[in-house]
Design an enzyme around this catalytic site. Structure first.
Site, PDB file in Angstrom:
ATOM      1  N   GLY A 151      88.623   6.161  36.176  1.00  0.00           N
ATOM      2  CA  GLY A 151      88.630   6.942  35.172  1.00  0.00           C
ATOM      3  C   GLY A 151      87.562   7.059  34.400  1.00  0.00           C
ATOM      4  N   CYS A 152      88.234   6.368  33.144  1.00  0.00           N
ATOM      5  CA  CYS A 152      86.767   6.571  31.592  1.00  0.00           C
ATOM      6  C   CYS A 152      86.244   5.826  32.111  1.00  0.00           C
ATOM      7  CB  CYS A 152      88.123   6.640  30.305  1.00  0.00           C
ATOM      8  SG  CYS A 152      88.828   7.473  29.869  1.00  0.00           S
ATOM      9  N   ILE A 153      86.466   4.194  32.274  1.00  0.00           N
ATOM     10  CA  ILE A 153      85.105   3.054  33.222  1.00  0.00           C
ATOM     11  C   ILE A 153      84.287   3.821  33.972  1.00  0.00           C
ATOM     12  CG2 ILE A 153      84.915   0.913  34.073  1.00  0.00           C
ATOM     13  CD1 ILE A 153      86.392   0.728  31.397  1.00  0.00           C
TER      14      ILE A 153
END
Length: 214
Positions: A151-153
């Site tokens: 997701g955020c990575i």
């Protein structure tokens, strides 16, 4: 479509060129907040995330000693009204300003050193001052740490690439809830946008640039 042979990425030159390391690193630490690092919360305590937390703490200790810029973020909202349309129930119910799960994990946070931002989307760069901070610090290489890999990575790594930074993801400094999405997303990033490395290699790089820049 089922009769079409799988594309051979390597033959088509994906991943053929290394991003390489520049002269001035900066580090982003993404969402190592208690929601993801403490098992009392639904999103918290996944083994790969805890491994990433420990390795990131090692990396940050060396980074601060060598005056490397660090931007750390957490995710939080006032209410569901100002959230995007998250499909993750725990995000909607727990990542609210003032909730204990929004606090940064003390293993990775040093108040008198780190620049801290609250992000409201998957990427640490989206509508935050992280890019101007890194430009001011003359950063040309961004080391991406934190969670969640798929997701955020991934989102932050793509944004780092789009802003023109050399982008490096140390595999053992990021984590996911499951191993397969972790591996799949690092594979895809490595084909297009980023080099995949390790905490030890980044520590060596930071110490080398520290000697060169001091």
């Amino acid at each position: 479509m089922s009769n079409v042979e799988p594309i051979d990425y390597q033959k088509r030159s994906y991943g053929a060129i290394e991003v390489g390391l520049g002269h001035k690193p900066g580090i982003v630490v993404i969402d190592y907040q208690k929601a993801f690092t403490e098992s009392q919360y639904r999103l918290g305590g996944a083994p790969m995330v805890m491994r990433g937390l420990e390795n990131t703490a090692r990396l940050l200790e060396v980074a601060r000693r060598n005056n490397v810029p660090i931007a750390t973020c957490y995710t939080a909202y006032k209410s569901e009204r100002d959230m995007p349309y998250w499909k993750v129930g725990a995000v909607r119910e727990e990542l609210i300003h003032g909730h204990p799960c929004t606090e940064l994990d003390p293993m990775i946070y040093q108040e008198d050193y780190d620049v801290v931002v609250c992000k409201t989307g998957p990427s640490i760069f989206f509508q935050t001052p992280v890019v101007p901070f890194f430009l001011k610090e003359r950063v040309d290489t961004v080391i991406v740490t934190g969670c969640i890999t798929s997701g955020c990575i991934r989102a932050s790594s793509i944004d780092s690439f789009q802003w023109g930074f050399r982008t490096i993801v140390p595999e053992d400094c990021v984590g996911d809830h499951e191993e397969q999405p972790h591996l799949d997303n690092l594979r895809d990033l490595s084909r297009r946008y980023a080099d995949i490395s390790s905490a030890d290699a980044m520590i060596e790089y930071i110490e080398e640039t520290g000697r060169r820049n001091n």
